[in-house]
Design an enzyme around this catalytic site. Structure first.
Site, PDB file in Angstrom:
ATOM      1  N   PHE B 137       0.853  -1.191   0.000  1.00 54.75           N
ATOM      2  CA  PHE B 137       0.000   0.000   0.000  1.00 54.75           C
ATOM      3  C   PHE B 137       0.888   1.239   0.000  1.00 54.75           C
ATOM      4  O   PHE B 137       0.537   2.272   0.524  1.00 54.75           O
ATOM      5  CB  PHE B 137      -0.874   0.043   1.255  1.00 54.75           C
ATOM      6  CG  PHE B 137      -1.920  -1.032   1.300  1.00 54.75           C
ATOM      7  CD1 PHE B 137      -2.423  -1.599   0.129  1.00 54.75           C
ATOM      8  CD2 PHE B 137      -2.434  -1.470   2.526  1.00 54.75           C
ATOM      9  CE1 PHE B 137      -3.407  -2.583   0.176  1.00 54.75           C
ATOM     10  CE2 PHE B 137      -3.402  -2.457   2.573  1.00 54.75           C
ATOM     11  CZ  PHE B 137      -3.896  -3.016   1.402  1.00 54.75           C
ATOM     12  N   CYS B 139       3.633   2.243  -2.733  1.00 50.66           N
ATOM     13  CA  CYS B 139       4.295   2.932  -3.839  1.00 50.66           C
ATOM     14  C   CYS B 139       3.660   4.278  -4.151  1.00 50.66           C
ATOM     15  O   CYS B 139       2.474   4.345  -4.454  1.00 50.66           O
ATOM     16  CB  CYS B 139       4.270   2.048  -5.089  1.00 50.66           C
ATOM     17  SG  CYS B 139       5.666   0.943  -5.089  1.00 50.66           S
ATOM     18  N   CYS B 347      40.519  18.788  20.430  1.00 50.85           N
ATOM     19  CA  CYS B 347      40.134  19.912  19.577  1.00 50.85           C
ATOM     20  C   CYS B 347      41.197  20.171  18.513  1.00 50.85           C
ATOM     21  O   CYS B 347      42.388  20.234  18.818  1.00 50.85           O
ATOM     22  CB  CYS B 347      39.942  21.173  20.427  1.00 50.85           C
ATOM     23  SG  CYS B 347      39.579  22.637  19.444  1.00 50.85           S
ATOM     24  N   CYS B 350      39.234  23.968  14.471  1.00 53.42           N
ATOM     25  CA  CYS B 350      38.592  24.371  13.215  1.00 53.42           C
ATOM     26  C   CYS B 350      37.643  25.536  13.444  1.00 53.42           C
ATOM     27  O   CYS B 350      37.342  26.282  12.523  1.00 53.42           O
ATOM     28  CB  CYS B 350      37.853  23.200  12.573  1.00 53.42           C
ATOM     29  SG  CYS B 350      36.364  22.717  13.467  1.00 53.42           S
ATOM     30  N   CYS B 353      32.426  25.056  15.857  1.00 53.93           N
ATOM     31  CA  CYS B 353      31.501  25.176  16.984  1.00 53.93           C
ATOM     32  C   CYS B 353      31.284  26.643  17.315  1.00 53.93           C
ATOM     33  O   CYS B 353      30.160  27.089  17.565  1.00 53.93           O
ATOM     34  CB  CYS B 353      32.042  24.421  18.190  1.00 53.93           C
ATOM     35  SG  CYS B 353      33.703  24.941  18.689  1.00 53.93           S
ATOM     36  N   CYS B 357      27.669  28.575  16.873  1.00 49.81           N
ATOM     37  CA  CYS B 357      27.025  29.131  18.067  1.00 49.81           C
ATOM     38  C   CYS B 357      26.907  30.654  17.963  1.00 49.81           C
ATOM     39  O   CYS B 357      25.882  31.238  18.287  1.00 49.81           O
ATOM     40  CB  CYS B 357      27.832  28.735  19.304  1.00 49.81           C
ATOM     41  SG  CYS B 357      26.985  29.124  20.842  1.00 49.81           S
ATOM     42  N   CYS B 385      22.258  23.338  23.917  1.00 46.38           N
ATOM     43  CA  CYS B 385      21.424  22.946  22.773  1.00 46.38           C
ATOM     44  C   CYS B 385      21.988  21.801  21.955  1.00 46.38           C
ATOM     45  O   CYS B 385      21.284  21.190  21.174  1.00 46.38           O
ATOM     46  CB  CYS B 385      21.144  24.149  21.882  1.00 46.38           C
ATOM     47  SG  CYS B 385      22.544  24.618  20.838  1.00 46.38           S
ATOM     48  N   CYS B 392      30.718  19.595  15.145  1.00 45.34           N
ATOM     49  CA  CYS B 392      32.142  19.307  15.345  1.00 45.34           C
ATOM     50  C   CYS B 392      32.566  18.120  14.476  1.00 45.34           C
ATOM     51  O   CYS B 392      31.916  17.081  14.485  1.00 45.34           O
ATOM     52  CB  CYS B 392      32.403  18.983  16.816  1.00 45.34           C
ATOM     53  SG  CYS B 392      34.116  18.504  17.129  1.00 45.34           S
TER      54      CYS B 392
END
Ligand SMILES: Cc1cc2nc3c(=O)[nH]c(=O)nc-3n(C[C@H](O)[C@H](O)[C@H](O)COP(=O)(O)OP(=O)(O)OC[C@H]3O[C@@H](n4cnc5c(N)ncnc54)[C@H](O)[C@@H]3O)c2cc1C
Ligand code: SF4
Lengths: 455, 437
Positions: B137, B139, B347, B350, B353, B357, B385, B392
């Protein structure tokens, strides 16, 4: 079939093998390789690679553009900061510049291949002869640029963009500076240096005049009188002497001359090379000369450097390259005298062992002789202030401020010839470009009507 | 070693990995290869009515989206049910089932929504010795325009009706395959249950345009200059499938109804997630279509190694274990407070983060400390959050750490309360206030 005769002769390897030896050191990335390589970029915030690039190319942006299928846009991002981005992609010691700063080194000791990606993007645009810049409305200003090397070309391009007329004077037969005469053959194949000069000057407003030597054919005073500003990007025309006895013997040559001959020869197999070659020096030029001698078929090539490995100017990568090509690097050896044979040609070089005593380099008293039929000197180039004695010099080079202004009003300088030149193509480009901006600001400030005159 | 034998509504298979009804199960040739590779069962490519078979397009049937390094993340197709003759399929099914008695072989069926059609096909299928049937039932393309597939699956009353016919005309277990192209997955599941289904399987593919050809201004895959919407599957749809499985597993009306989990299962881990959310087994298609049948080896060893490591002995030990922990937002504990913490040893600087943020969230991560590039969470700004954890690039570098009850939350200046308190009683909730008044 090659020859293994002693002396300096051509044809030590079959011609086809020699030509093959001088092809691209790093093959260009294919489109697929470029996509895979670009996927590895993290698009860092305030990316450390950008800070490490002397021309501050927006590296994360151009790599992201490649990854989204916009190599043309990537090329523009590069050229916005560095119009010689094509050559820099080939010759920058990225392992000590942008790629050293890549955060991937921390994660997995393998940086994003920034240099090769830069080449991928710039090749795309240059192969399509895509020009990104149009000249601004004519300013009526005329600027003399002396020297058509990376510094001069970058300066000329930026000035032309701003609407100025530029005349470039260069002492040599061809434009390009060391890009044309100095860079190792396998780093800039297929006449890339000349093609890049064409690409850069295609913007218009740049008139290159060759065989015009400052101090011989032209004078600084004439230039300052005839033009609204002068930029000096004359590089380092001189070379240091060995101060070893018998230096004038046949078979002793400046490495830069050897390299230039090789670069200028359309068929590399014509270039003669010794069976045993000793290269004196520890920088990029020494490595380039040694590797190329080896590629021509020299049986034994030895680099002799008077200090330790950690003091060598040649990067780790360059040293590894030399080793991989079969060059021997020996440290703590300083030339004493050239040993000549019966005919007066070089038969060897006598070296003194060195050491550091109380922070100073001295000889130990021990010596050794290395058999050689060719000695190449790569102990540094020097600035020749011909016709420039009015300028303030420091450690033998022109003093210029952060914008490239020399001690003489209306005269700017950049590249290898200035005191804080870094002997890197990319730094020369940055300084040429920044000097152009400074010249433009200065000229336009004088040209603009004063506020109260309008009122 | 963990026992991963599967018993799904009485259908036994050596492991819970079935191939979903799709191209990999269209012929005896493929299915034989699949069983040799180790698959526990297959749902044969959907059968249609007797008569001239459907035809497929003769141009491209698939489109895809990719992640880094061209890893296939989502696949979309405009293929129809089997385009081979019914009798050929039935003959092959019978032979394969005879060759592989220990494997599960399910017949997927899609015929018009009339009783006669179902009544006609069911005995034929039963004759093959198939272990069960799956009602397609789902597709969303092609067949639905002809009143089948998702055109039925989108109307609960039809589902209930067809399931009832099937239960009436066959003794085989009935698995009802649900389409996700509806607003509330519980409605068709409830209808299937009312009709007497033995199990549901989900999700079928999602209506999609996978990409657009910008040179021709046409959707991909482009067939002669035009494209049609297709069915989307692969890793990208897994989150949607997991939610729908969980919705059915925790619905009072359908709780306990066996579920065959489908949607983006690519690794043992994906499979385990479906199982703990209430699925009795899983069905796989895109992963096999991407990498070949060998992937089942990774799934089998991965699942059983994980079970060994955690001390789970049978599939019953894990099935549905996460269901009690799926709740509504309003019941989440508002007194639970977590803060991001960056492991400075891991860390790589880079800065993603920070910029995530800074630009898009709560300005709670530094970029510079004492003039040096340094990324550190400011606990007095961090709302916990989890965005930084998600962006990351280094595994485990940033983690969320729960504040111990009794300690100070520097952001709010309040002491962390050990008691559970949710939105239903929160003072800011107008409904809560009403109730209090
Ligand atoms: C052998 C060798 C290999 C190198 N390899 C690398 C490398 O791999 N990567 C890298 O980044 N850098 C390398 N460098 C350094 C790099 O080439 C230079 O830093 C760069 O070319 C400097 O640019 P420039 O414009 O200042 O000078 P140059 O390139 O030297 O250009 C100066 C120009 O001025 C002209 N000129 C000089 N005097 C006068 C005069 N009196 N009147 C008129 N014109 C004059 C010259 O003819 C020349 O065209 C290498 C250098 C050498 C010697
Ligand atoms: S110009 Fe050189 S240093 Fe700058 S990004 Fe390109 S390769 Fe790296």
């Amino acid at each position: 079939m090659g020859t293994s005769d002693t002396g300096i002769v051509a044809g030590r390897l079959p011609p086809a093998e020699i030509e093959a030896n001088f092809t691209d050191l790093h093959a260009p990335l294919t489109r697929h390789e470029a996509l895979v390589a670009s996927d590895r970029c993290y698009f860092c915030y305030d990316a450390p690679c950008m800070t490490a690039c002397p021309t501050a190319i927006d590296i994360p942006l151009f790599i992201r553009q490649i990854s989204t299928g916009n190599a043309m846009g990537a090329a523009k991002t590069i050229f916005d900061q560095n119009i010689l981005g094509g050559m820099c992609a080939r010759v920058c010691p990225t392992e000590t510049l942008c790629e050293q700063a890549c955060v991937r080194n921390t994660a997995e000791e393998r940086p994003v291949e920034i240099g090769r990606l830069q080449r991928f993007a710039t090749d795309t645009a240059m192969q399509a002869n895509r020009q990104f810049y149009r000249r601004a409305a004519p300013t009526g200003k005329s600027i003399a640029v002396v020297g058509a090397g990376p510094a001069g070309l970058a300066c000329a391009h930026r000035l032309a963009m701003k609407g100025h007329e530029v005349i470039v004077y260069d002492a040599r037969e061809k434009a390009g500076g060391l890009n044309e005469y100095g860079i190792a053959t396998y780093k800039a194949v297929d006449d890339f240096a000349a093609r890049e000069v064409d690409y850069v000057t295609a913007i218009g407003g740049i008139d290159i005049r060759n065989r015009q030597m400052l101090g011989r054919d032209i004078k600084l005073a004439d230039l300052t009188a005839r033009h609204d500003a002068v930029f000096l990007g004359v590089g380092l025309a001189g070379v240091n002497a060995l101060s070893a006895e018998g230096e004038a013997a046949e078979g002793v040559e400046d490495a830069v001359d050897f390299i230039a001959r090789l670069r200028q020869s359309p068929t590399k197999a014509d270039i003669a090379v010794g069976r045993r070659v000793v290269v004196i020096g520890g920088g990029m030029t020494a490595v380039d000369a040694a590797v190329q001698a080896k590629l021509l078929g020299a049986e034994e090539v030895t680099i002799c450097y008077r200090r330790g490995k950690e003091n060598m100017n040649a990067s780790e990568f360059e040293q590894d390259l030399a080793a991989a090509k079969g060059v021997t690097i020996r440290h703590w050896l300083q030339p004493l005298s050239i040993v000549t044979g019966e005919s007066g040609t070089v038969a060897g070089i006598e070296m003194a062992y060195t050491q550091i005593v109380d922070g100073r380099l001295t000889t130990t008293g021990e010596t050794t002789v290395i058999a050689a039929d060719q000695v190449l000197k790569a102990i540094g180039q020097t600035f020749e202030p011909v016709g420039l004695d009015v300028l303030t010099l420091e450690r033998g080079r022109i003093v210029a401020d952060a914008e490239g202004r020399t001690s003489l009003e209306g005269v700017w300088a950049g590249g290898d010839c200035v005191a804080d030149g870094e002997d890197l193509t990319v730094s020369a480009v940055a300084q040429g470009r920044d000097a152009a901006e400074s010249i433009h600001r200065t000229l336009m400030a004088t040209a603009a009507p004063a506020i109260d005159a309008v009122a | 070693m963990a026992d991963i034998r599967n018993n799904f509504v009485g259908i036994k298979s050596p492991n819970p990995f079935w191939l979903a009804s799709a191209p990999p199960t269209d012929k005896a040739y493929n299915v034989e290869r699949a069983f040799k590779a180790g698959w526990g069962g297959v749902v044969w490519k959907t059968l249609g009515e007797e008569g001239p078979p459907v035809v497929n397009v003769n141009g491209p049937r698939y489109g895809a989206i990719w992640g880094a390094d061209r890893r296939l993340l989502g696949l979309n197709n405009i293929e129809l049910i089997t385009d081979r003759d019914l009798q050929t399929n039935l003959r092959e099914m019978k032979q394969v089932k005879m060759n592989w008695p220990d494997r599960a072989l399910i017949a997927s069926i899609m015929v018009p929504c009339v009783e006669e059609s179902w009544k006609a096909i069911l005995p034929l299928v039963e004759e093959t010795g198939a272990d069960g049937i799956e009602l397609n039932f789902g597709c969303p393309h092609g067949m639905s325009e002809r009143g089948m597939g998702s055109a039925v699956g989108q109307v609960p009353e039809y589902i209930e009706m067809v399931v009832r016919w099937c239960k009436q005309y066959t003794r085989m277990p009935v698995i009802t395959k649900l389409t996700p192209n509806i607003t509330d997955i519980r409605q068709p599941a409830r209808a299937a249950k009312r009709g007497g289904t033995d199990a549901v399987s989900l999700i079928n593919t999602i209506n999609s345009i996978v990409s657009v050809d910008l040179d021709n201004f046409a959707p991909n895959p482009t067939v002669g200059g035009k494209g049609s919407h297709g069915g989307y599957c692969g890793p990208a749809v897994k989150p949607i499938a997991l939610n729908m499985v969980a919705e059915i597993a925790r619905d009072a009306e359908t709780a306990g109804l066996p579920i065959s989990g489908i949607g983006g299962v690519t690794t043992w881990r994906d499979a385990a997630e479906f199982l703990v959310l209430g699925a009795g087994n899983v069905q796989v298609c895109t992963a096999a279509m991407t990498y070949g049948f060998k992937i089942v080896e990774e799934m089998i060893t991965g699942l059983s190694d994980w079970m060994d490591e955690k001390g789970h002995r049978t599939l019953d030990d894990i099935t549905g274990r996460a269901v009690p922990n799926v709740t509504d937002w309003q019941y989440l504990n508002l007194n639970y407070i977590a803060k991001a913490r960056i492991d400075q040893d891991l860390c790589i600087q880079c800065g993603r983060c920070h910029i995530a943020c800074e630009d898009t969230s709560h300005q709670a991560i530094t970029s510079m400390v004492d003039g040096v590039r340094h990324f550190q969470v400011m606990e007095d700004e961090c709302v916990g959050c989890n965005l930084c954890v998600n962006v990351c690039p280094v595994d485990n570098c940033i983690s969320m750490v729960a504040l111990e009850p009794g300690t100070l939350d520097e952001r709010t200046g309040k002491i962390v309360d050990p008691t559970y308190a949710n939105w239903t009683t929160h003072p800011n909730n107008p409904m809560a206030r009403q109730a209090a008044e």
